[in-house]
Write an enzyme that holds these catalytic residues in place. Structure first.
Site, PDB file in Angstrom:
ATOM      1  N   GLU A 165      -6.038   4.358  -5.990  1.00 21.02           N
ATOM      2  CA  GLU A 165      -7.467   4.628  -5.302  1.00 21.02           C
ATOM      3  C   GLU A 165      -7.686   6.022  -5.435  1.00 21.02           C
ATOM      4  OE1 GLU A 165      -7.421   5.564  -1.385  1.00 21.02           O
ATOM      5  OE2 GLU A 165      -9.348   4.775  -0.638  1.00 21.02           O
ATOM      6  N   ASP A 220      -2.789   4.906  -2.491  1.00 18.47           N
ATOM      7  CA  ASP A 220      -3.436   5.659  -1.706  1.00 18.47           C
ATOM      8  C   ASP A 220      -3.991   7.061  -2.102  1.00 18.47           C
ATOM      9  OD1 ASP A 220      -4.813   5.228   1.037  1.00 18.47           O
ATOM     10  OD2 ASP A 220      -3.906   7.167   1.298  1.00 18.47           O
ATOM     11  N   HIS A 278     -11.293  -1.811   3.653  1.00 15.23           N
ATOM     12  CA  HIS A 278     -11.293  -1.662   5.292  1.00 15.23           C
ATOM     13  C   HIS A 278     -11.850  -0.321   5.451  1.00 15.23           C
ATOM     14  CE1 HIS A 278      -8.026   0.586   3.032  1.00 15.23           C
ATOM     15  NE2 HIS A 278      -8.076   1.312   3.909  1.00 15.23           N
ATOM     16  N   ASP A 279     -12.560   0.458   4.412  1.00 13.02           N
ATOM     17  CA  ASP A 279     -13.037   1.684   4.603  1.00 13.02           C
ATOM     18  C   ASP A 279     -14.629   1.641   4.352  1.00 13.02           C
ATOM     19  OD1 ASP A 279     -10.507   3.618   2.741  1.00 13.02           O
ATOM     20  OD2 ASP A 279     -10.696   3.120   4.832  1.00 13.02           O
ATOM     21  N   ASP A 301       0.862  -1.287   0.049  1.00 12.45           N
ATOM     22  CA  ASP A 301      -0.033  -0.047  -0.038  1.00 12.45           C
ATOM     23  C   ASP A 301       0.832   1.330   0.001  1.00 12.45           C
ATOM     24  OD1 ASP A 301      -3.302   0.218   1.478  1.00 12.45           O
ATOM     25  OD2 ASP A 301      -2.260   1.747   0.370  1.00 12.45           O
TER      26      ASP A 301
END
Ligand code: TEU
Length: 563
Positions: free
Chosen positions: A266, A207, A338-339, A99
Site C-alpha cells: 500500500e 500497510d 476500509h479507508d 495485513d
C-alpha cells in the site's frame, strides 16, 4: 499466459474483521465469524482473502496499531482460530494475505514501552526520538523537531514528558513510527514475517510500506495553507532507502518460496514511474502496489475538500497506470477498501440507479489489466451510511479531524458534510448478510450502527437473484478465470474526452474485447468503431438488454467479444 504468476488471474476479497461477522455476540466481528462465512467467498469465486489486522491491539486505529505481531487479539479470537481459517481457505483452494503493519507499532508494543523507558534504553533507536528544536524547551510551541502534520491531524510528533524528547508518529500518537534505519528493527520484522509464512499464510498486504524510509535529516515540510502544520511527505513518501529495504525484505523473507506467495504494497503518493520499479519482477521488491491517484481525483487540498469526479480525469489516471505498467510490472485494481467511502455513493448513484451504477463501475474496473480487489459489501452495493452526527462516528481519523476543524472555527455542518462524504466509517458499518435487525452481523449490540438500508440491500436478498449485484460480481470473477484475454490481454483506452462513456479494448492473440460503461444517468452512444455494433455480448448489466448497437442505457455496461 502459461508462465504468468498465478495472481495475475486472481481476484482478492478484503475482509475488515471488525465489521464482517460476529460469532460470539459481543458486537465486534471476529475470526470465527469469518470462518462461518467462507462459503460466501467460495460462492463469489474469489481466490484470495486479504484479512485486515487481527493481531493484539489497543484498537486505537481498529487494529492498525499493533502491540503483539505474533498473537491474535482476544476481541478477534485466538491463534488457533487463525490456523483454522488458513486451513479452511486452503481446503477451498483459496489463499490468505495477512495485513503487515510495520511502518509503526502501537505505543503499547513492548518494543516501544522499552524504547520509551529511558533515553539510554537499548531499544531507544528502534523509534524516531528527537530533542526539542534548537534553543527551545520541551512543550514550547514550535519545539517539535519538524513541522510535519500527522495523517490524523495535529503534529506528527508527541512529547514524552519523562525524557523531554519527542517521538514521531505519522498516524495517531498511539502509532509511533519504527526506525527502519536500524538493522535490528528490520531483522525483527523479517523474523516475524517468516514466522507467519511458516504458519501457512500466503503473503502480505503491506500497510503504508513506502513510508518506512525517512530522510534521516528530518527536514521541515512544505506549508500547504492548511494551518500550523506542513506537508512533510517529501521526506518520507518513497524515501531514500525504500527500494533497498524492500529488496532486503524479499531476500530475507521470501527467498526460496518463489511462486507460493503474493505481496501488495500500500503506497500513498506513489507515482507510475516508481511503481514500475517496485513491481518489476526482476527487482524482487513487491508483486503489485495500491496507488492512490484515482481516489484523490474528487479531493482538493485535503480529502475533506470534496469535489465531483470528472470521468475524463478518471480515464486519464487509469489510462496512465495501464500504459505505465503494460510492459513491466503489474496493477492492482480497486475502488473500495476500509479507508474509502462506498463507491456506489461516491462515484455511482445509490438512489434510482443503485444496482446499475454499482455493476457498471465494477465491470469497468474488473475488465482492466491487473488484479481486482473486492471490499466486503462492495459485491452487494453497500452504500454510505446516514450518519446523523459525529456521535455516530468511530474512526480516529474522522474524530480527530472533527475536533481540529471545529476548534479551528469551521462550520460544524460543513465539516459533518465532508465526513459523511469521505469518512472511513462509511466502509466500516457492519456487513449486511440479511434483513434481520442487525443484518445478521451480530446477535449483540454492534460497535457501529448497521446501515438502515440493510433491510433491502443484503446478501440473502441477492444470493439467488440472477440480476443482483452479487450475481454480476460472480460473473465478473468467472469471466476472469475463464477467458485469458481478461487477465493477460493488452489494454487500449478509447474516448479519452467523453464525459459519459468509459470505453477500452483488450486484446490477446486474435481475441478482442470492447468494454463499454455509460457512467452517467442519461442514455449515451459509444463513439467507437461501428464494426463493433452487433458483436457478441459476453457480459452486461441490463438483464433484458439495454441500448441497441452502440447505444447505452443509463449506467449500462457491456463487454463485447470478437475474434
Ligand atoms: O492507510 C494509510 C493511508 O494512507 C490512509 O490513512 C489514507 O491516507 C487515508 O485513510 C485516506 O483517507 C493505512 C491503513 O489502510 C489505514 O486503515 C490506517 O489507518 C493507516 O494506514 C495507518 O496504519
Amino acid at each position: 499466459s502459461g508462465d504468468a504468476p498465478w495472481w495475475r488471474s486472481a481476484v482478492v476479497y478484503q475482509v475488515y474483521p471488525r465489521s464482517f461477522a460476529d460469532a460470539d455476540g459481543d458486537g465486534v466481528g471476529d475470526l470465527r465469524g469469518v470462518l462461518q462465512r467462507l462459503d460466501h467467498l467460495a460462492d463469489l469465486g474469489v481466490d484470495v482473502l486479504w484479512l485486515s489486522p487481527v493481531y493484539r491491539t489497543p484498537q486505537d486505529d481498529n487494529g492498525y496499531d499493533i502491540s503483539d505481531y505474533q498473537d491474535v487479539d482476544p476481541a478477534f479470537g485466538t491463534l488457533a482460530d487463525l490456523d483454522a481459517l488458513v486451513e479452511g481457505l486452503h481446503a477451498r483452494g483459496m489463499r490468505l494475505l495477512m495485513d503487515l503493519v510495520v511502518n509503526h507499532t502501537s505505543d503499547e508494543h513492548p518494543w516501544f514501552v522499552e524504547s520509551r523507558s529511558s533515553p539510554v534504553s537499548p531499544k531507544r533507536d528502534w523509534y524516531w526520538w528527537r530533542p526539542p528544536r534548537e534553543g527551545m524547551a520541551p512543550g514550547d510551541p514550535g519545539a517539535e523537531p519538524t513541522d510535519w502534520r500527522s495523517f490524523f491531524s495535529g503534529s506528527a510528533w508527541q512529547l514524552d514528558e519523562a525524557s523531554g524528547e519527542y517521538y514521531l508518529h505519522l498516524f495517531s500518537r498511539k502509532q509511533p513510527d519504527l526506525n527502519w534505519e536500524n538493522p535490528e528493527v528490520r531483522a525483527a520484522v523479517h523474523a516475524m514475517m517468516r514466522w507467519w509464512l511458516d504458519r501457512g499464510v500466503d503473503g502480505f498486504r503491506m500497510d503504508v510500506i513506502n513510508l518506512i524510509s525517512k530522510d534521516p535529516a528530518l527536514p521541515d515540510g512544505v506549508p500547504d495553507g492548511r494551518g500550523r502544520w506542513s506537508d512533510g511527505s517529501a521526506a518520507y513518501v518513497c524515501g531514500p532507502r525504500i527500494h533497498e529495504f524492500l529488496q532486503e525484505m524479499h531476500r530475507e523473507v521470501f527467498a526460496g518460496r518463489e511462486g507460493a506467495f503474493l505481496t501488495v504494497g500500500e503506497m500513498p503518493g506513489v507515482t507510475v514511474e516508481e511503481a514500475r520499479l517496485f513491481t518489476d519482477p526482476a527487482r524482487r521488491e513487491v508483486d503489485m502496489v495500491f496507488q492512490f491517484e484515482h481516489v484523490g481525483l474528487d479531493q482538493g487540498a485535503s480529502k475533506w475538500d470534496v469535489r465531483p469526479l470528472r470521468l475524463t480525469d478518471l480515464k486519464a489516471s487509469f489510462g496512465r497506470w495501464q500504459a505505465g505498467l503494460a510492459a513491466t510490472g503489474w496493477n492492482s485494481l480497486y475502488t473500495s477498501n476500509h479507508d474509502q467511502p462506498r463507491v456506489v455513493s461516491r462515484w455511482g448513484d445509490d438512489g434510482r440507479w443503485r444496482r446499475e451504477s454499482a455493476t457498471a463501475i465494477a465491470t469497468v474496473l474488473h475488465l482492466h489489466r491487473g488484479t481486482p480487489y473486492v471490499y466486503q459489501g462492495e459485491e452487494i452495493a453497500m452504500a454510505n451510511a446516514p450518519f446523523a452526527s459525529v456521535d455516530d462516528l468511530r474512526d480516529i481519523e474522522s474524530l480527530n479531524h472533527w475536533r481540529e476543524a471545529v476548534e479551528h472555527g469551521d462550520d460544524p455542518e460543513r465539516v459533518m458534510a465532508s465526513l459523511r462524504a469521505m469518512g472511513r466509517d462509511n466502509a466500516r458499518t457492519p456487513m449486511q448478510w440479511d434483513a434481520s435487525p442487525q443484518a445478521g452481523f451480530t446477535a449483540g449490540e454492534p460497535w457501529i450502527a448497521v446501515n438502515p438500508d440493510h433491510a433491502e440491500w443484503n446478501v440473502a436478498a441477492q444470493r439467488d437473484d440472477p440480476h443482483s449485484v452479487l450475481a454480476h460480481y460472480r460473473r465478473l470473477v468467472a469471466l476472469r478465470h475463464e477467458d485469458p484475454v481478461v487477465a493477460h490481454g493488452d489494454f487500449t483506452m478509447l474516448l479519452p474526452h467523453d464525459e459519459q462513456v468509459y470505453a477500452f479494448t483488450r486484446r490477446l492473440g486474435d481475441v478482442e474485447l470492447l468494454v463499454l460503461g455509460n457512467l452517467s444517468g442519461e442514455p449515451a452512444v459509444a463513439g467507437v468503431d461501428a464494426s463493433w455494433a452487433g458483436a457478441d455480448v459476453v457480459l452486461g448489466n441490463y438483464p433484458a438488454g439495454g441500448g441497441q448497437g452502440l447505444a447505452l442505457a443509463p449506467w449500462e455496461a457491456r463487454v463485447h467479444r470478437r475474434t
